[in-house]
Design an enzyme around this catalytic site. Structure first.
Site, PDB file in Angstrom:
ATOM      1  CG  HIS A   1      -0.127   4.208   4.966  1.00 15.59           C
ATOM      2  ND1 HIS A   1      -0.943   3.683   5.657  1.00 15.59           N
ATOM      3  CD2 HIS A   1      -0.845   5.340   4.484  1.00 15.59           C
ATOM      4  CE1 HIS A   1      -2.098   4.293   5.714  1.00 15.59           C
ATOM      5  NE2 HIS A   1      -2.138   5.292   5.026  1.00 15.59           N
TER       6      HIS A   1
ATOM      7  CG  ASP B   1       5.096   2.551   7.156  1.00 16.67           C
ATOM      8  OD1 ASP B   1       4.008   2.946   6.468  1.00 16.67           O
ATOM      9  OD2 ASP B   1       4.769   1.722   8.105  1.00 16.67           O
ATOM     10  CG  HIS B   2       4.297  -0.402   4.240  1.00 16.23           C
ATOM     11  ND1 HIS B   2       4.322  -1.778   4.620  1.00 16.23           N
ATOM     12  CD2 HIS B   2       3.859   0.123   5.323  1.00 16.23           C
ATOM     13  CE1 HIS B   2       4.068  -1.954   5.828  1.00 16.23           C
ATOM     14  NE2 HIS B   2       3.469  -0.792   6.505  1.00 16.23           N
TER      15      HIS B   2
ATOM     16  CG  ASP C   1       0.516  -1.736   7.606  1.00 15.06           C
ATOM     17  OD1 ASP C   1       1.444  -2.404   7.418  1.00 15.06           O
ATOM     18  OD2 ASP C   1       0.897  -0.495   8.031  1.00 15.06           O
TER      19      ASP C   1
ATOM     20  CG  HIS D   1       3.816  -2.744  10.654  1.00  8.56           C
ATOM     21  ND1 HIS D   1       2.891  -2.056  11.367  1.00  8.56           N
ATOM     22  CD2 HIS D   1       4.245  -2.022   9.698  1.00  8.56           C
ATOM     23  CE1 HIS D   1       2.889  -0.941  10.755  1.00  8.56           C
ATOM     24  NE2 HIS D   1       3.623  -1.033   9.609  1.00  8.56           N
TER      25      HIS D   1
ATOM     26  CG  HIS E   1      -0.241   0.024   2.515  1.00 17.63           C
ATOM     27  ND1 HIS E   1       0.539  -1.054   3.050  1.00 17.63           N
ATOM     28  CD2 HIS E   1      -0.159   0.953   3.696  1.00 17.63           C
ATOM     29  CE1 HIS E   1       1.018  -0.557   4.246  1.00 17.63           C
ATOM     30  NE2 HIS E   1       0.581   0.751   4.541  1.00 17.63           N
TER      31      HIS E   1
ATOM     32  CG  HIS F   1      -3.997  -0.123   6.514  1.00 23.59           C
ATOM     33  ND1 HIS F   1      -4.008  -0.147   8.044  1.00 23.59           N
ATOM     34  CD2 HIS F   1      -2.983   0.571   6.083  1.00 23.59           C
ATOM     35  CE1 HIS F   1      -3.146   0.627   8.319  1.00 23.59           C
ATOM     36  NE2 HIS F   1      -2.501   1.162   7.305  1.00 23.59           N
TER      37      HIS F   1
END
Length: 300
Positions: free
Chosen positions: A62, A64-65, A209, A267, A60, A140
């Site tokens: 976000h 941090d990914h 997530d 995570h 996805h 999510h």
């Protein structure tokens, strides 16, 4: 299958922990799963060959990914890459990456293929004669997928000493490898007497997530290993629900319902300074728990 954890912290990098990124290594492929900041540094630290990565899967959008993706793409270019690179991720990932390349006047010499995802149903993304990769729709705050990597049935392993003893001509070996019986000089030889049978098919489910979401259980049923996010401990379950994340106990419940062989937790929120707490909570529900950390390698 061999899994390399490059990063497993949530939201922001820490001194000794990087955001989410993993490499799943098979005999023929090296798949990169998510690409948080610091991914290419971690690839170097773990001595994983950049050139073997031809497929990248982004869960996805976000940061941090995927914030490490543009840097990795640029490094591939500086290293003189010529092989095609396939990127699977949510709709919008192509626009994000191409805008950065455009404004930096740094288009790649190799071909970039974007496979943008929108479906909320599971779908096959990649398949060859050895492995199939499908999406695991997650729940999510934004559109998110996990990924299921499934080995296909392998060839039967020949019992060479027995074959040589019986003087079975090698011309029959291919049929035996496919699981068939053979007839030699009017004598029937059963496959089970001449082979060890195929190795068990392995599968790896990556789920990050997501909030607690039982709809994924039929998709990941009986997986060899399940990576499931566990951002929070049970005392912060309300915060997990609010932010679209899971607790360690919730991840363990999914592993139990799916009959997974092994659960890998990751995570982790930076609010906790001891990841052993996650294992202590999870094993009350599911016994085979591994805590992810940067540099961990697991062979299935």
């Amino acid at each position: 299958m061999k899994l390399h954890i490059l990063g497993c912290t949530a939201a922001t990098p820490r001194t000794l922990a990087n955001p989410t990124a993993q490499v799943l290594e098979t005999k023929r492929h090296m798949f990169l799963i998510d690409c948080g900041e610091g991914t290419q540094v971690q690839l170097r630290r773990q001595k994983l060959r950049f050139a073997r990565i031809n497929h990248i899967f982004i869960s996805h959008l976000h940061g941090d990914h995927f914030f490490g993706l543009i840097g990795l793409i640029s490094t591939f270019m500086l290293l003189g890459r010529t092989e095609d690179l396939h990127i699977f991720g949510p709709k919008g990932i192509k626009e994000i990456i191409l805008l950065q390349l455009k404004l930096g006047n740094s288009y790649t010499a190799y071909k970039l293929y974007f496979h943008e995802l929108e479906s909320k149903e599971t779908e096959v993304l990649f398949e060859d004669d050895r492995i199939k990769i499908s999406t695991i729709p997650l729940a999510h705050r934004i559109y998110t997928n996990g990924f299921l990597f499934q080995e296909k049935e392998t060839e039967y392993k020949l019992n060479i000493p027995v074959l040589e003893d019986l003087k079975i001509p090698v011309v029959y070996y291919p049929k035996l490898k496919q699981g068939g019986d053979i007839v030699v000089d009017d004598l029937i030889y059963r496959n089970a007497d001449l082979t060890f049978g195929p190795l068990p098919q392995k599968s790896y489910a990556f789920c990050s997530d997501t909030k607690y979401y039982e709809a994924i259980v039929p998709i990941i049923a009986n997986c060899t290993a399940l990576y499931h996010e566990s951002t929070f401990l049970e005392k912060d379950a309300a915060l997990a629900a609010k932010t679209g994340h899971s607790t360690a106990k919730e991840a363990a419940k999914i592993a139990q319902l799916a009959n997974a062989k092994q659960l890998i937790l990751g995570h982790f929120s930076s609010r906790y300074n001891n990841t052993d707490w996650f294992k202590q909570e999870a094993i009350t529900i599911f016994p085979a728990v591994t805590i992810a950390y940067d540099g961990l390698t697991i062979e299935f």
